[in-house]
Design a protein around this motif. Sequence first.
Motif, PDB file in Angstrom:
ATOM      1  N   UNK A  13      64.749 114.067  50.648  1.00  0.00           N
ATOM      2  CA  UNK A  13      63.536 114.822  50.990  1.00  0.00           C
ATOM      3  C   UNK A  13      62.342 113.876  51.027  1.00  0.00           C
ATOM      4  N   UNK A  14      61.470 114.060  52.006  1.00  0.00           N
ATOM      5  CA  UNK A  14      60.304 113.188  52.157  1.00  0.00           C
ATOM      6  C   UNK A  14      59.331 113.361  50.998  1.00  0.00           C
ATOM      7  N   UNK A  15      58.763 112.245  50.552  1.00  0.00           N
ATOM      8  CA  UNK A  15      57.749 112.269  49.501  1.00  0.00           C
ATOM      9  C   UNK A  15      56.411 112.764  50.024  1.00  0.00           C
ATOM     10  N   UNK A  16      56.270 112.806  51.353  1.00  0.00           N
ATOM     11  CA  UNK A  16      55.026 113.249  51.958  1.00  0.00           C
ATOM     12  C   UNK A  16      54.870 112.653  53.344  1.00  0.00           C
ATOM     13  N   UNK A  17      54.046 113.285  54.166  1.00  0.00           N
ATOM     14  CA  UNK A  17      53.789 112.815  55.528  1.00  0.00           C
ATOM     15  C   UNK A  17      52.485 112.013  55.538  1.00  0.00           C
ATOM     16  N   UNK A  18      52.569 110.783  56.004  1.00  0.00           N
ATOM     17  CA  UNK A  18      51.412 109.891  56.010  1.00  0.00           C
ATOM     18  C   UNK A  18      51.125 109.419  57.424  1.00  0.00           C
ATOM     19  N   UNK A  19      49.848 109.460  57.798  1.00  0.00           N
ATOM     20  CA  UNK A  19      49.400 108.902  59.071  1.00  0.00           C
ATOM     21  C   UNK A  19      48.753 107.557  58.791  1.00  0.00           C
ATOM     22  N   UNK A  20      49.246 106.513  59.452  1.00  0.00           N
ATOM     23  CA  UNK A  20      48.727 105.154  59.286  1.00  0.00           C
ATOM     24  C   UNK A  20      47.980 104.756  60.548  1.00  0.00           C
ATOM     25  N   UNK A  21      46.665 104.547  60.421  1.00  0.00           N
ATOM     26  CA  UNK A  21      45.836 104.152  61.566  1.00  0.00           C
ATOM     27  C   UNK A  21      45.372 102.725  61.318  1.00  0.00           C
ATOM     28  N   UNK A  22      46.012 101.773  61.989  1.00  0.00           N
ATOM     29  CA  UNK A  22      45.787 100.345  61.755  1.00  0.00           C
ATOM     30  C   UNK A  22      46.075  99.590  63.050  1.00  0.00           C
ATOM     31  N   UNK A  23      45.144  98.738  63.487  1.00  0.00           N
ATOM     32  CA  UNK A  23      45.323  98.053  64.763  1.00  0.00           C
ATOM     33  C   UNK A  23      46.061  96.726  64.650  1.00  0.00           C
ATOM     34  N   UNK A  24      46.155  96.142  63.451  1.00  0.00           N
ATOM     35  CA  UNK A  24      46.871  94.878  63.288  1.00  0.00           C
ATOM     36  C   UNK A  24      48.367  95.155  63.166  1.00  0.00           C
ATOM     37  N   UNK A  25      49.126  94.687  64.150  1.00  0.00           N
ATOM     38  CA  UNK A  25      50.540  95.036  64.268  1.00  0.00           C
ATOM     39  C   UNK A  25      51.347  94.641  63.032  1.00  0.00           C
ATOM     40  N   UNK A  26      51.168  93.422  62.547  1.00  0.00           N
ATOM     41  CA  UNK A  26      51.957  92.952  61.403  1.00  0.00           C
ATOM     42  C   UNK A  26      51.671  93.773  60.152  1.00  0.00           C
ATOM     43  N   UNK A  27      50.380  94.043  59.897  1.00  0.00           N
ATOM     44  CA  UNK A  27      50.015  94.839  58.720  1.00  0.00           C
ATOM     45  C   UNK A  27      50.549  96.258  58.855  1.00  0.00           C
ATOM     46  N   UNK A  28      50.399  96.832  60.044  1.00  0.00           N
ATOM     47  CA  UNK A  28      50.857  98.204  60.272  1.00  0.00           C
ATOM     48  C   UNK A  28      52.363  98.320  60.053  1.00  0.00           C
ATOM     49  N   UNK A  29      53.103  97.362  60.595  1.00  0.00           N
ATOM     50  CA  UNK A  29      54.559  97.396  60.463  1.00  0.00           C
ATOM     51  C   UNK A  29      54.981  97.201  59.011  1.00  0.00           C
ATOM     52  N   UNK A  30      54.305  96.293  58.311  1.00  0.00           N
ATOM     53  CA  UNK A  30      54.627  96.025  56.904  1.00  0.00           C
ATOM     54  C   UNK A  30      54.407  97.266  56.050  1.00  0.00           C
ATOM     55  N   UNK A  31      53.237  97.904  56.209  1.00  0.00           N
ATOM     56  CA  UNK A  31      52.934  99.108  55.429  1.00  0.00           C
ATOM     57  C   UNK A  31      53.916 100.223  55.755  1.00  0.00           C
ATOM     58  N   UNK A  32      54.204 100.385  57.053  1.00  0.00           N
ATOM     59  CA  UNK A  32      55.130 101.437  57.464  1.00  0.00           C
ATOM     60  C   UNK A  32      56.496 101.270  56.806  1.00  0.00           C
ATOM     61  N   UNK A  33      57.041 100.047  56.835  1.00  0.00           N
ATOM     62  CA  UNK A  33      58.363  99.802  56.256  1.00  0.00           C
ATOM     63  C   UNK A  33      58.367 100.056  54.754  1.00  0.00           C
ATOM     64  N   UNK A  34      57.301  99.621  54.067  1.00  0.00           N
ATOM     65  CA  UNK A  34      57.229  99.824  52.622  1.00  0.00           C
ATOM     66  C   UNK A  34      57.134 101.313  52.276  1.00  0.00           C
ATOM     67  N   UNK A  35      56.337 102.054  53.051  1.00  0.00           N
ATOM     68  CA  UNK A  35      56.191 103.485  52.790  1.00  0.00           C
ATOM     69  C   UNK A  35      57.495 104.229  53.055  1.00  0.00           C
ATOM     70  N   UNK A  36      58.158 103.886  54.141  1.00  0.00           N
ATOM     71  CA  UNK A  36      59.427 104.544  54.458  1.00  0.00           C
ATOM     72  C   UNK A  36      60.486 104.200  53.411  1.00  0.00           C
ATOM     73  N   UNK A  37      60.440 102.977  52.894  1.00  0.00           N
ATOM     74  CA  UNK A  37      61.364 102.590  51.821  1.00  0.00           C
ATOM     75  C   UNK A  37      61.139 103.439  50.572  1.00  0.00           C
ATOM     76  N   UNK A  38      59.884 103.859  50.348  1.00  0.00           N
ATOM     77  CA  UNK A  38      59.547 104.690  49.190  1.00  0.00           C
ATOM     78  C   UNK A  38      59.814 106.170  49.441  1.00  0.00           C
ATOM     79  N   UNK A  39      60.250 106.507  50.640  1.00  0.00           N
ATOM     80  CA  UNK A  39      60.622 107.886  50.929  1.00  0.00           C
ATOM     81  C   UNK A  39      59.592 108.703  51.681  1.00  0.00           C
ATOM     82  N   UNK A  40      58.505 108.059  52.149  1.00  0.00           N
ATOM     83  CA  UNK A  40      57.484 108.777  52.905  1.00  0.00           C
ATOM     84  C   UNK A  40      57.858 108.836  54.390  1.00  0.00           C
ATOM     85  N   UNK A  41      57.426 109.888  55.048  1.00  0.00           N
ATOM     86  CA  UNK A  41      57.527 109.995  56.497  1.00  0.00           C
ATOM     87  C   UNK A  41      56.234 109.453  57.088  1.00  0.00           C
ATOM     88  N   UNK A  42      56.332 108.465  57.979  1.00  0.00           N
ATOM     89  CA  UNK A  42      55.146 107.766  58.469  1.00  0.00           C
ATOM     90  C   UNK A  42      55.014 107.896  59.983  1.00  0.00           C
TER      91      UNK A  42
END
Length: 226
Positions: free
Chosen positions: A1-30
């Motif tokens: 079950x998802x820990x929560x739905x998160x919207x990530x608004x970030x223009x830097x591709x590397x930072x956005x991808x890094x945060x997304x992967x970490x959040x999804x690893x923690x169980x969030x839907x991004x």
Amino acid sequence: MSQGRILLIEDETKIRRFIQLELEHEGYTVEEEQDGRSGLDKALSKNFDLIILDVMLPSLNGMEVLRRLRQNSQTPVIMLTARDEITDKVMGLDIGADDYMTKPFAIEELLARIRAALKHRRVDAPSLTAIQIGSLKLNRNRHQVTYGDEELELTKREFDLLEYLILNKGIVLTRDAILEKVWGYDFMGDTNIVDVYIRYLRGKIDDKYQVKLIHTVRGVGYQLKL
């Protein structure tokens, strides 16, 4: 079950991808967006539990996104910025940000602040729509405060502080407790910010309507009572 739905608004591709992967690893839907305008559109068209918002964005900067978002939504927002200016932090918090992080940051700290913001949203409050003390009434669904028939203009932080005080009316609340519940983290380790916002509320309620609602308990904190 998802820990929560998160919207990530970030223009830097590397930072956005890094945060997304970490959040999804923690169980969030991004879900993610790369610019302010499309991010705002998505934030207003879908339901999210939390939004992570960069300040420097193309098409519409993060401050303007937050300002427009707060006209229609009270979804918790954590702002990210490369700027470490106190004025920027104060502006973001006054507009309605729930938290503020300066790049570069440790992902563990971001995750902790996300948990704190989500916990603050889900816990603490009984499922009451309208809460009242005397002539002062707070409507949580409408995000509206009235005294008698007159509507008060409060910032998001003032509203959250007043909500916490009303929910705990008659109880003496320490500055640390208020800081933890309303700000969600230690605001630069300084509880004086609580005193500042108490003064704001007194000016808009106690002083304006000649009523004594917000009481100082010397050496302890504050209490809301008639």
